[in-house]
Design a protein around this motif. Structure first.
Motif, PDB file in Angstrom:
ATOM      1  N   ASP A 622      14.394 -21.897  24.158  1.00  0.00           N
ATOM      2  CA  ASP A 622      15.810 -22.175  24.372  1.00  0.00           C
ATOM      3  C   ASP A 622      16.014 -23.684  24.330  1.00  0.00           C
ATOM      4  O   ASP A 622      15.068 -24.475  24.495  1.00  0.00           O
ATOM      5  CB  ASP A 622      16.273 -21.639  25.728  1.00  0.00           C
ATOM      6  N   GLU A 634      25.070 -22.335  18.745  1.00  0.00           N
ATOM      7  CA  GLU A 634      24.904 -21.099  19.502  1.00  0.00           C
ATOM      8  C   GLU A 634      24.604 -19.932  18.560  1.00  0.00           C
ATOM      9  O   GLU A 634      23.747 -19.078  18.856  1.00  0.00           O
ATOM     10  CB  GLU A 634      26.149 -20.845  20.337  1.00  0.00           C
ATOM     11  N   ALA A 637      21.089 -20.250  17.431  1.00  0.00           N
ATOM     12  CA  ALA A 637      20.146 -19.791  18.451  1.00  0.00           C
ATOM     13  C   ALA A 637      20.042 -18.266  18.458  1.00  0.00           C
ATOM     14  O   ALA A 637      18.937 -17.705  18.596  1.00  0.00           O
ATOM     15  CB  ALA A 637      20.587 -20.309  19.820  1.00  0.00           C
ATOM     16  N   GLU A 638      21.183 -17.607  18.316  1.00  0.00           N
ATOM     17  CA  GLU A 638      21.172 -16.137  18.283  1.00  0.00           C
ATOM     18  C   GLU A 638      20.327 -15.620  17.121  1.00  0.00           C
ATOM     19  O   GLU A 638      19.612 -14.618  17.235  1.00  0.00           O
ATOM     20  CB  GLU A 638      22.604 -15.610  18.177  1.00  0.00           C
ATOM     21  N   ARG A 642      17.152 -16.821  20.585  1.00  0.00           N
ATOM     22  CA  ARG A 642      17.108 -17.772  21.710  1.00  0.00           C
ATOM     23  C   ARG A 642      18.519 -18.081  22.188  1.00  0.00           C
ATOM     24  O   ARG A 642      19.498 -17.489  21.706  1.00  0.00           O
ATOM     25  CB  ARG A 642      16.406 -19.085  21.299  1.00  0.00           C
ATOM     26  N   GLN A 643      18.639 -19.042  23.101  1.00  0.00           N
ATOM     27  CA  GLN A 643      19.929 -19.322  23.739  1.00  0.00           C
ATOM     28  C   GLN A 643      20.139 -20.828  23.889  1.00  0.00           C
ATOM     29  O   GLN A 643      19.187 -21.576  24.130  1.00  0.00           O
ATOM     30  CB  GLN A 643      19.973 -18.640  25.123  1.00  0.00           C
ATOM     31  N   ILE A 644      21.387 -21.245  23.735  1.00  0.00           N
ATOM     32  CA  ILE A 644      21.772 -22.634  24.035  1.00  0.00           C
ATOM     33  C   ILE A 644      22.310 -22.671  25.460  1.00  0.00           C
ATOM     34  O   ILE A 644      23.262 -21.965  25.795  1.00  0.00           O
ATOM     35  CB  ILE A 644      22.849 -23.149  23.056  1.00  0.00           C
ATOM     36  N   ARG A 645      21.706 -23.465  26.293  1.00  0.00           N
ATOM     37  CA  ARG A 645      22.173 -23.646  27.676  1.00  0.00           C
ATOM     38  C   ARG A 645      22.853 -25.014  27.760  1.00  0.00           C
ATOM     39  O   ARG A 645      22.278 -26.025  27.350  1.00  0.00           O
ATOM     40  CB  ARG A 645      21.009 -23.572  28.656  1.00  0.00           C
TER      41      ARG A 645
END
Length: 787
Positions: A622, A634, A637-638, A642-645
């Motif tokens: 991430d 975002e 990342a998908e 994964r993910q953007i925090r």
């Protein structure tokens, strides 16, 4: 015949701000200019003609007195002589005498226009005549002879020498020169015309050298040299106590010019109350308070040992102790002024503010509500010390001074409660000097300082993170300096920490350590090599075979990155582009990186950062990014599961704690040098060109602009949020068919930052322009609603 010369040309620098707009002789003592007391003294001793020498603000004196002073001791005719050039004390008297004021047989009595005295002039004249002196100096006993010019004389009264403001070792007498002289025509003839010439330095030594009699007359009467604000306030206390003989009369210790104002207040004698004074209910005035004409004292206010000049204003519940308010100055409700504080004419002390002991506020200035003035204010308006987006900023040496840095350090030291605090600064002398003051402030609280020395900002953030430190302060110097507060992970500090520092700076409440609790700063400058090793370690197999040219607006980041790339085997130089290499451009002190090569063209910092994010996502991690980072990441990342925090630039709480913890391990997001090494390493490992890497990114462009916010930012965002996408804790995001616009107020709320994201730069710029027009309409709507 005896004629007087009043020396009234002094500028009175040590009396400022009192003398910023008036000469010293016009300073008021218990409702009257000091020079009127001298003229009454001359009249009392039947001296009916006086010359007045002028230089500083001459019309203030000549227009007030005119050609004749009519006092309670009779009339005194006045002649005014203005100096076109500095003539010194004796030279100014010669200028007046040679202009027809004094006859060939006249004896001149010279007296300073800024002294208060009741010396027996008749006795002094008699002594002068009996001794047949060329000059007579009136001397008096003083408590501290180091502050005066001392006069030595024998048993016959003849002067033998002078000592000017000696140390105790040379203070063989306590008899000081009062600046009151009697000059015979013979003494006057020894003063040259049209040139600077002083009594103590030139004339009297000359007379002694020629064997002419210079005598001393010792007086035990009252004499006060009004040389500074302390003596100015003290001599009015002496008037109220009756220590000096004046024409003032008191009833029960209350000196008044008219009937006392009516009301339920308390007067504690001795006090002076001028004309048209208002005193509010439950107010307390005195002892030793002077309220000049037109003063206003609010309800429940306290005025003790203070001098208020005409039209001064003291609000409800305000407190003054040993302070001076010049004419028209205002102290608003709930504020406090302490001993030696002085507020210049038309200046304003805001509600619940504090002016600390000895602090001087120059004319027409303002101390904002709720703040503490702890240093003199001469220029500009004292604004609260508040963080903006860059940190605590200001012009070096004007707004951001060593004094402020020391106080900032004390505030941060109190906040850290004994924990280690990192300190670093940019590579310039101004930043180094400010850091010394900052360090002293931290150490004064008992805090621990880890001094990392000169470094670039990303490097400092790395040190804070590597050392597991919770607090750091970085000073960026230059013409406009900045104090940046750093928290855990090398990330920007939260709003709670900023508010705590702002409150300490405003209130002046700092932790203070005892002498035996002050620690020594730890030199951590050797850590600079560790950062370099970290950069080198990001390309474990080296970068041989690659060609680069490093540029940037700041020398140190460019130098450091060039050194690292050279160590890694990268070929450097301007011929890199011709050899198919990259041009790396570092900006924002090393935080941002942009690229250029012949095929890919110019790659903006947002796309360079996105490319580094892609590397991290492809490696299965991430990514933590600030709130205003591109939205398209975002979706990227998908695609990789994964993910953007997102973390906040200045969180008020702990909602973004997980994102911040992740960001602490991804220093490259805020470090252009790290992004450069990571990018080059990826190119070598995958044997790809920049164009090949960029093909894996979605097409997007970002542009940003800042506009003034004419209304409450919260109200503006609420209106814009109708149908928009709110972001957790920071700003508002508006999605359109053409792209996305993120709106965020600056920390001070005076501006809005618009960040538009679209398929190309032209569309992004159009989105910003459309929103700017929408904001203008919104501001007009809010204005109409107010009306």
């Amino acid at each position: 015949m005896i004629k007087a010369v009043i020396m009234a040309g002094g500028e009175g620098k040590r009396l400022r701000p009192l003398t910023c707009d008036q000469p010293k002789p016009m300073a008021r003592l218990c409702g009257r200019p000091v020079m009127t007391y001298l003229l009454d003294l001359l009249g009392e001793h039947d001296i009916r003609e006086a010359a007045v020498t002028l230089r500083y603000l001459p019309s203030a004196i000549s227009e007030y007195f005119g050609e004749r002073y009519a006092g309670e001791q009779g009339e005194v005719a006045l002649s005014f002589f203005e100096e076109d050039q500095p003539l010194g004390t004796a030279g100014s008297v010669k200028n007046a005498a040679s202009s027809g004021f004094a006859g060939e047989k006249d004896t001149l009595l010279v007296i300073s226009g800024d002294a208060l005295t009741d010396v027996d002039l008749t006795a002094a004249v008699r002594h002068h005549q009996e001794k047949k002196a060329a000059a007579t100096i009136v001397v008096t006993h003083v408590d501290d002879p180091r502050e005066y010019g001392l006069v030595a004389f024998g048993g016959d009264g003849r002067v033998t020498g002078f000592v000017e403001k000696p140390g105790w070792a040379q203070a063989a007498t306590d008899l000081a020169n009062t600046g009151i002289y009697l000059l015979s025509p013979e003494a006057l003839r020894h003063i040259p015309e049209g040139t600077e010439f002083d009594f103590a330095k030139d004339l009297f030594p000359l007379l002694l050298e020629k064997g002419l009699p210079v005598c001393a007359y010792v007086t035990d009467r009252y004499w006060c040299d009004i040389g500074d604000l302390n003596s100015y306030v003290a001599c009015q206390r002496d008037i109220l106590e009756g220590r000096v003989r004046t024409v003032r009369k008191a009833e029960g210790g209350v000196y008044t010019e008219e009937a006392l104002p009516s009301g339920a207040f308390e007067l504690i004698p001795p006090v002076y109350i001028g004309r048209n004074v208002h005193i509010g209910t439950a107010a307390s005035v005195g002892p030793f308070a002077v309220l000049d004409d037109g003063c206003h004292i609010g309800n429940s206010a306290r005025v003790k040992g203070s001098v208020l000049l005409p039209a001064a204003y003291v609000g409800d519940r305000a407190s003054l102790s040993g302070a001076l308010l010049c004419h028209g100055a205002s102290v608003r409700r709930g504020s406090s002024l302490f001993e030696g504080a002085a507020v210049g004419f038309d200046s304003v002390v805001g509600e619940n503010a504090t002016v600390r002991p000895g602090v001087k506020i120059w004319p027409e200035k303002e101390i904002p509500a709720g703040t503490a003035a702890v240093e003199h204010l001469r220029a500009g308006r004292r604004r609260p010390s508040q963080f903006d987006d860059a940190g605590l900023t200001g012009e070096t040496g004007v707004e951001l001074t060593p004094e402020l840095c020391a106080r900032f350090g004390a505030a941060v030291g109190g906040l850290a409660r004994g924990e280690r605090i990192a300190v670093g600064y940019s590579h310039d002398r101004a930043a180094a000097a400010l850091t010394m003051a900052l360090t002293s402030g931290i150490l004064s609280t008992g805090g621990q300082v880890w001094d990392f020395g000169p470094c670039i900002e990303p490097q400092f953030d790395f040190f804070v993170n590597f050392g597991h430190l919770h607090t750091g302060v970085y000073i960026a110097g230059g013409p406009k300096a900045c104090l940046r507060l750093v928290a855990t992970g090398g990330l920007p500090a939260g709003r709670g920490a900023e508010r705590a520092v702002e409150a300490s700076l405003a209130g002046g409440d700092f932790v203070r350590a005892g002498w035996d609790s002050v620690r020594e700063a730890v030199d951590m400058s050797g850590m600079c090599q560790l950062y370099r090793q970290e950069l080198v370690g990001m390309a474990p197999h080296g970068l041989s075979g690659l060609c680069c040219e490093v540029r940037g607006s700041d020398y140190e980041p460019v130098r450091l990155l060039s050194s690292v790339l050279e160590t890694l085997g990268c070929r450097l130089g301007g011929e890199a582009l011709a050899a198919g290499g990259l041009r790396l451009h570092l900006g924002a002190g090393g935080r941002c990186l942009s690229l250029f090569d012949e095929k890919a063209g110019y790659v903006w910092p947002d796309r360079v950062a996105a490319l580094n994010c892609l590397f991290e996502l492809e490696d299965g991690h991430d990514v933590a990014l600030p709130c205003d980072a591109p939205v398209c990441l975002e979706a990227l990342a998908e695609q990789h599961g994964r993910q953007i925090r997102r973390y906040l630039t200045c969180p008020a709480g702990k909602d973004d704690q997980k994102a911040r913890s992740l960001a602490a391990g991804q220093m490259w997001v805020r470090d252009g040098l790290m992004m450069a090494v990571r990018l080059l390493n990826r190119m070598k490992q995958e044997r790809r060109t920049l164009t090949g890497l960029m093909e894996r990114l979605p097409v997007f462009a970002v542009t940003s602009r800042t506009v003034d916010c004419r209304e409450n930012p919260g109200r503006v965002l609420r209106r814009l949020a109708d149908g928009a996408e709110g972001t957790p804790g920071e700003g508002t995001r508006i999605r359109t068919r053409a792209g996305v616009v993120f709106i965020r107020p600056t920390k001070l709320g005076r501006q809005l930052v618009l960040t538009a994201e679209a398929a190309d730069m032209e569309t992004a710029a159009e989105l910003c322009g459309e929103l700017e027009k929408k904001l203008d309409t919104l501001f007009l709507d809010i204005d109409r609603e107010k009306k």
